[in-house]
Design an enzyme around this catalytic site. Structure first.
Site, PDB file in Angstrom:
ATOM      1  N   HIS B  32       0.839  -1.198   0.000  1.00  0.00           N
ATOM      2  CA  HIS B  32       0.000   0.000   0.000  1.00  0.00           C
ATOM      3  C   HIS B  32       0.876   1.251   0.000  1.00  0.00           C
ATOM      4  O   HIS B  32       1.179   1.796   1.053  1.00  0.00           O
ATOM      5  CB  HIS B  32      -0.899  -0.003   1.226  1.00  0.00           C
ATOM      6  CG  HIS B  32      -1.838  -1.169   1.289  1.00  0.00           C
ATOM      7  ND1 HIS B  32      -1.458  -2.411   1.719  1.00  0.00           N
ATOM      8  CD2 HIS B  32      -3.144  -1.288   0.938  1.00  0.00           C
ATOM      9  CE1 HIS B  32      -2.492  -3.241   1.656  1.00  0.00           C
ATOM     10  NE2 HIS B  32      -3.523  -2.592   1.189  1.00  0.00           N
ATOM     11  N   HIS B  72      -2.609  -0.794   7.132  1.00  0.00           N
ATOM     12  CA  HIS B  72      -2.147  -1.179   5.785  1.00  0.00           C
ATOM     13  C   HIS B  72      -1.054  -0.234   5.312  1.00  0.00           C
ATOM     14  O   HIS B  72      -0.224  -0.593   4.494  1.00  0.00           O
ATOM     15  CB  HIS B  72      -3.313  -1.191   4.802  1.00  0.00           C
ATOM     16  CG  HIS B  72      -4.051   0.106   4.727  1.00  0.00           C
ATOM     17  ND1 HIS B  72      -5.036   0.453   5.620  1.00  0.00           N
ATOM     18  CD2 HIS B  72      -3.943   1.145   3.885  1.00  0.00           C
ATOM     19  CE1 HIS B  72      -5.497   1.657   5.311  1.00  0.00           C
ATOM     20  NE2 HIS B  72      -4.843   2.097   4.276  1.00  0.00           N
ATOM     21  N   GLY B 165     -11.445   4.346   6.156  1.00  0.00           N
ATOM     22  CA  GLY B 165     -11.942   3.029   6.549  1.00  0.00           C
ATOM     23  C   GLY B 165     -12.182   2.946   8.043  1.00  0.00           C
ATOM     24  O   GLY B 165     -13.204   2.423   8.499  1.00  0.00           O
ATOM     25  N   ILE B 196     -10.275   8.297  -0.693  1.00  0.00           N
ATOM     26  CA  ILE B 196     -10.049   7.160  -1.597  1.00  0.00           C
ATOM     27  C   ILE B 196      -9.950   5.904  -0.753  1.00  0.00           C
ATOM     28  O   ILE B 196      -9.218   5.866   0.236  1.00  0.00           O
ATOM     29  CB  ILE B 196      -8.732   7.338  -2.394  1.00  0.00           C
ATOM     30  CG1 ILE B 196      -8.836   8.498  -3.382  1.00  0.00           C
ATOM     31  CG2 ILE B 196      -8.356   6.035  -3.129  1.00  0.00           C
ATOM     32  CD1 ILE B 196      -9.726   8.263  -4.579  1.00  0.00           C
ATOM     33  N   HIS B 276      -3.841   2.998  -3.840  1.00  0.00           N
ATOM     34  CA  HIS B 276      -4.099   2.607  -2.449  1.00  0.00           C
ATOM     35  C   HIS B 276      -3.424   1.280  -2.124  1.00  0.00           C
ATOM     36  O   HIS B 276      -2.728   1.161  -1.126  1.00  0.00           O
ATOM     37  CB  HIS B 276      -5.608   2.499  -2.200  1.00  0.00           C
ATOM     38  CG  HIS B 276      -5.971   1.876  -0.896  1.00  0.00           C
ATOM     39  ND1 HIS B 276      -6.243   2.604   0.222  1.00  0.00           N
ATOM     40  CD2 HIS B 276      -6.064   0.579  -0.520  1.00  0.00           C
ATOM     41  CE1 HIS B 276      -6.497   1.783   1.232  1.00  0.00           C
ATOM     42  NE2 HIS B 276      -6.401   0.550   0.802  1.00  0.00           N
ATOM     43  N   GLU B 433     -19.950  -3.555  22.988  1.00  0.00           N
ATOM     44  CA  GLU B 433     -19.048  -4.658  23.314  1.00  0.00           C
ATOM     45  C   GLU B 433     -17.761  -4.597  22.487  1.00  0.00           C
ATOM     46  O   GLU B 433     -16.680  -4.934  22.973  1.00  0.00           O
ATOM     47  CB  GLU B 433     -19.741  -6.000  23.076  1.00  0.00           C
ATOM     48  CG  GLU B 433     -21.010  -6.208  23.901  1.00  0.00           C
ATOM     49  CD  GLU B 433     -22.244  -5.566  23.298  1.00  0.00           C
ATOM     50  OE1 GLU B 433     -22.157  -5.023  22.173  1.00  0.00           O
ATOM     51  OE2 GLU B 433     -23.303  -5.605  23.946  1.00  0.00           O
ATOM     52  N   HIS B 483     -23.274 -15.681  31.891  1.00  0.00           N
ATOM     53  CA  HIS B 483     -24.460 -16.244  31.232  1.00  0.00           C
ATOM     54  C   HIS B 483     -23.986 -17.155  30.114  1.00  0.00           C
ATOM     55  O   HIS B 483     -24.323 -16.986  28.943  1.00  0.00           O
ATOM     56  CB  HIS B 483     -25.387 -15.129  30.733  1.00  0.00           C
ATOM     57  CG  HIS B 483     -25.950 -14.273  31.838  1.00  0.00           C
ATOM     58  ND1 HIS B 483     -25.155 -13.562  32.716  1.00  0.00           N
ATOM     59  CD2 HIS B 483     -27.229 -14.031  32.227  1.00  0.00           C
ATOM     60  CE1 HIS B 483     -25.926 -12.918  33.588  1.00  0.00           C
ATOM     61  NE2 HIS B 483     -27.177 -13.191  33.319  1.00  0.00           N
ATOM     62  N   HIS B 495     -29.876 -14.926  22.805  1.00  0.00           N
ATOM     63  CA  HIS B 495     -28.989 -14.606  23.912  1.00  0.00           C
ATOM     64  C   HIS B 495     -28.255 -15.821  24.478  1.00  0.00           C
ATOM     65  O   HIS B 495     -27.473 -15.675  25.415  1.00  0.00           O
ATOM     66  CB  HIS B 495     -29.777 -13.912  25.031  1.00  0.00           C
ATOM     67  CG  HIS B 495     -30.085 -12.470  24.742  1.00  0.00           C
ATOM     68  ND1 HIS B 495     -30.745 -12.077  23.600  1.00  0.00           N
ATOM     69  CD2 HIS B 495     -29.797 -11.330  25.420  1.00  0.00           C
ATOM     70  CE1 HIS B 495     -30.856 -10.761  23.597  1.00  0.00           C
ATOM     71  NE2 HIS B 495     -30.303 -10.277  24.684  1.00  0.00           N
TER      72      HIS B 495
END
Lengths: 697, 697
Positions: B32, B72, B165, B196, B276, B433, B483, B495
């Protein structure tokens, strides 16, 4: 638009709804009463006044779609399904959260009539609602693009109720950004801003300006504050006006921020985390009933006038559907070809001649299975206008662009590389794998099209909750996962899947398909499209691999089996040279070539090895015991599995005497040939393992 | 602040940096180059002018932290590590992306000096940078809370470079919302807005208003537009001024939106998706060199004056560290107790008497392992001030609140339930999370504290990419997953974990720990804290389970083994009644009690069953072959595994003749006793499977 009507009986029905919710949780002793109590007016408004739905036909093509993103508040939906006559009765509410009931803890698609999607894992519902809205627009483009906006039988709205938890989850951020980008005027979200989650006041972790954030995403944002006067006033008329305003905005999705008091009017637990996820308790429940003028001694009381009033929804729905059907029939007469397509799609059929349309790949060439997949998609796309899909910013790597297709975007978002319009078929998710998964699910749940989404196999981890939900719902979402091993190469361990294939196979109901060459890829796509009983992920190589020379039917002698065997999940690709295997080599994807080469080496030493290509262990498990025994005879205990990923799961197939060629550690950054050599994914290793296994028998 | 100095030699060094990046990619043929070329000025500015770092000591406590979220673009960092004298040399750049090099495709923590975190999976870097900033603040609170802002040796900044990104991924949205909520003035993000990505112009999928979104999160947002004049002017002084302004804002994290042209000044590929992720090609590279006044015929050219100039960073860094050390020593003299604590933490040691501090749970009672865990955390928290953590909105369910701890929040975000301040130790992640996982990783990478984050086991799926990165980096992040089976009960299949335990075990280097009772829980925590070679996830029950009556050492007769055996991963909890097992029952967590009961039933029938509790298969795999054989003697082929999840993986332990009591389908909504019965997770099933396995031997 008709004048808004809301009478005393509606208030009574709403109060009945909230008390039913509290009663149901109280009876089973656990659940989520608070939101169902305070959202009762909004849900009632949607189900009784706003949405175009027919309780007697939950598959009506023209229906508005409803998504309860706050799945824990399933009673919000169940109570309306009961009141509106969708098939639930009081006994169902009494059976909440018990074995076998129609009213499980979270709404389950395919289980309870009127539930369009399984929700509960937060963020998924609102993210999938974006997919519903995509599908509604694409469907319109497919069947009725010329009709004026709002006049087509394919025009309908997607309503979603989301909560604080939904809006905190990243998947909703990703999907909401796409929704604004796509200018989804058909999407209306009511955000129940009650400021309470399990850790009580959300200010402990959630102080961002949601209004501004959604404006930044290009949503139309309105606030309906039922607390604004200082007193709590459930101003349904204001909410209705906001919904009407949202419907009028055709070039933006709408967020209606509805400020509510969770658990209102419970005397001491309203506005607390306690009422979010626990039963009220006898005293608090009695106090609530008293506050609303209900008899605190009685439970599950629904006055006759209430149910008589709310069940009018059934007749109203029938009438709406009858009116719609007129428009629809007119459309059908005017569009016989499109109607034919719709019939086929609704029947879940592929076009005739699909097998002939599949590209055939010439043996002897080296072709990556992702390249083969790209060609297959081009061929299928040409005969299946209902097929659409794309990638999360890896179009050129995943090769997921249907050749000749336009992009699905507002035309003003066309770029130098991509031209599109609102009815295009090439999807661009940006770098948002999780939203892609949820959106594909939403598209598939909306129905009437077939959709796929691609990324690198490693990033299946990013979208795993959505993949699991597709499996749980048993809907045919298709995920394209390329770069399916360390052969991804130089990008290194962050990008190289190791445990992904095996760990995806563990998701019950997900078909993991890893074709061994270009022709298996074509048959894999066909099989995936034919099956509609659950999601599939197709794992494809980055690197070129040989296209095997094959015969027409089963393997025999030196003739390899036809690729059409893919549908059986695993099959004898190359028979033992003498017809009686000493050892079986089971491989998937790009590693099948190693097994084929090892068979040759072993043959030279007088060892007869059978090669089994196993593109889908799930499909194989569905075959008859006889067939499975014919592929993996129990008498042949010398076995080797070959897959460039963790060994976990293969012991089941190779047994105690078997060996697995695998990679049970992270990858590294280098060219893939070096990696295969250094990590022992070689023909020599397969040969050695075969000898080893033969010794162990 | 000193006047900004930027000379001709700096420009030459920057141009050298971008050509080195292009040369390195050209040599290996892939990679890259584009972002590394256009980010060279910003990276050079940070490494040479802005950050307080000492190239000769990459562990310096007082260093500013640097996170390259655009992993990258690893050359952005490698080239600066070379120029700045951090240990990389030209040959390392030439070895980019090849086997064994110090310059893999993405920066790898623990592999290349000066790399603080492994990045590449987008969004993770910026999300973890929030954790770095949390840790810096907590560390200051732990060791030097009284000193005025900016004057403490524990004050430093966290710099992160993120890209398009990163900002699309949901995990960055979650973490950014938390960063604004937390008012992290020590966090400065440079967002390389080059518009880009792989699918070229990001307008195809990303048209939201990032500036407004970050303002909505309560970030301080600035724009530095190098394109504003119409010509492209890399105005480093403007960028430096923005960084200085960001440093001056102490109550908000800062986002500097830097508008760049990717791949500038490549003559035809600048500002395209092509540059890129692909080598420029000979012609384009030559054109770039010409444009910058470099010899197009030569590669990897670094003029002596350039390297002499940039390597001054080494002396400068030493001086900065020496200055800092004075302040630090002064602090140490004034704070002997805190210095002692710091020494212990830096040495990676637990406090003395930790075993004595562990709670002991009385046999015969029923205690959920999550409740036991909560008690253990209280006890450990009392002697380990460096231990902190919390939950993603499930504090009361996960029981992850260290008793008596204040919340880690700006004090004005205290709520009715939670009081806190900027130096509190109880973390509130909201319903995020994934960010929790990435933030815990960032905290752990920052160093000098121990941190944990909790959610339901099912939602480990939401955080899986972060968990995998922790494992890849081999850092001791701790995840608390309660759980941990269908015994979650009424919330139903959305769940209930089914495949999670097994699929987490597949992540190389992750320790999955599932204690069988309260005392195993205590020892599991101790063992997790003692180990520092990788992440661990502890899986805990919702439901109460028996606390076993145990002896002091190994199992013998009817005496159960001590819970201290947990550290060995699996151990004989209850010996076969006659000392010679006919069958071995291997179980984990709440299912161990079923094996114990089955042992009794079998005993009555004269069958001698040994019960093996296997809290961590990873720890067990580390034991000697002798020990493993002693627990699971190969002569005993009748074996049964018992775990309320998929069977996958257990065949390895039970062998061909073995049986697995498992759940290989999704769960359902009902009370857990019903579910265990309906799904066959019962003592009777274990007994039947034992007989079955005995028959099969």
């Amino acid at each position: 638009m008709a004048a808004f009507q809301w009478d005393h009986i509606d208030n009574k029905a709403v109060d009945t709804a909230r008390i039913l919710a509290a009663d149901a949780v109280e009876k089973v002793g656990n659940g989520h009463p608070g939101t169902a109590m305070s959202l009762a007016p909004a849900a009632y408004l949607l189900f009784q006044k706003v949405m175009r739905r027919d309780p007697s036909d939950d598959q009506w093509l023209g229906r508005d779609r409803f998504i309860l993103s706050v799945g824990h508040s399933s009673l919000t939906q169940y109570v309306q399904l009961y009141l509106g006559g969708y098939g639930l009765e009081l006994d169902d509410l009494k059976a909440l959260r018990t074995w076998g009931s129609l009213t499980p803890g979270h709404p389950e698609y395919g289980h309870t009539k009127g539930v369009e999607i399984t929700t509960g894992p937060l963020g998924q519902g609102i993210a999938s609602s974006v997919g519903f809205a995509y599908a509604a627009r694409f469907e319109r483009g497919l069947f009725d693009p010329e009709t004026e906006a709002g006049q087509s039988p394919f025009d309908h709205f997607v309503y979603v109720i989301a909560g604080d938890g939904d809006l905190q989850e990243g998947v909703s951020s990703e999907a909401s950004s796409l929704a604004g980008h796509q200018k989804l005027g058909n999407l209306i979200a009511i955000y129940d801003s009650n400021q309470i989650s399990i850790e009580d006041d959300t200010n402990i972790a959630f102080t961002e300006d949601v209004n501004m954030r959604y404006e930044a995403y290009n949503w139309h944002v309105q606030v309906v504050d039922w607390k604004k006067t200082g007193e709590y006033v459930e101003d349904v008329e204001a909410l209705n006006a906001a919904i009407e305003a949202a419907k009028a905005v055709t070039d933006q999705p709408s967020l209606i921020i509805l400020r509510t008091i969770i658990g209102w009017p419970a005397p001491s637990k309203q506005n607390t985390g306690k009422i979010h996820g626990s039963a009220l308790g006898a005293e608090e429940l009695a106090g609530t009933k008293k506050a609303l003028g209900f008899d605190p001694e009685k439970s599950f009381v629904v006055d006759d006038d209430v149910i008589a009033h709310t069940r009018l929804a059934v007749e109203r729905g029938k009438q709406e559907r009858a009116d719609w059907t007129e428009t629809f029939d007119k459309w059908a007469r005017a569009n016989p070809e499109r109607k034919k397509l719709l019939n086929r799609v609704l029947a879940g059929e592929l076009p005739e001649g699909i097998s002939e349309a599949l590209p055939q790949f010439e043996a002897g060439k080296d072709v990556s299975t992702r390249a083969a997949s790209g060609k297959v998609l081009g061929a299928l796309g040409a005969v299946m206008p209902e097929l659409w899909g794309g990638s999360s910013d890896l179009a050129e790597s995943n090769l997921t662009t249907i050749a000749g297709g336009k992009s699905f975007i507002p035309s003003e978002h066309s770029t130098g590389e991509w031209k599109g319009n609102e009815y295009g078929r090439v999807l661009h998710f940006g770098i948002r794998e999780h939203a892609m998964g949820a959106i594909i699910n939403g598209i598939v749940l909306h129905g009437n099209t077939r959709a796929f989404g691609g990324t690198f196999l490693i990033f299946s981890d990013y979208m795993r909750p959505a993949v699991r939900l597709a499996a749980l719902m048993a809907v045919p979402s298709i995920f394209v996962w390329t770069h399916d091993s360390i052969a991804l190469g130089e990008d290194g361990p962050t990008h190289q899947p190791i445990e992904q294939l095996a760990s995806l196979r563990m998701i019950p109901g997900l078909d993991v398909v890893r074709p061994a060459d270009a022709n298996e890829t074509a048959w894999a796509w066909k099989t995936i499209l034919e099956r509609r009983n659950g999601p599939a992920g197709i794992a494809l190589t980055r690197q070129n691999i040989p296209v095997f020379e094959r015969g027409e039917g089963d393997a025999s002698g030196e003739t390899f089996a036809s690729a059409s065997n893919v549908a059986r999940g695993a099959y004898v690709l190359a028979e033992a040279p003498n017809g009686t295997p000493d050892v079986i080599l089971i491989a998937t994807g790009s590693e099948v070539q190693l097994a084929v080469e090892a068979r040759e080496t072993l043959k030279a030493d007088g060892i007869n090895a059978r090669v089994v290509s196993a593109p889908s262990l799930e499909w194989f498990a569905e075959q008859s015991a006889e067939y499975r025994e014919s592929v993996l005879p129990s008498t042949v205990r010398a076995r080797v599995s070959v897959e460039a990923g963790v060994a976990t799961g293969w012991r089941e197939y190779v047994g105690d005497a078997g060996r697995s060629i695998s990679i049970d550690h992270f990858g590294a950054s280098a060219d893939y040939k070096t990696l295969f050599r250094e990590f022992g994914i070689t023909t020599e290793a397969v040969v050695a393992a075969a000898r080893d296994s033969l010794d162990a028998v």
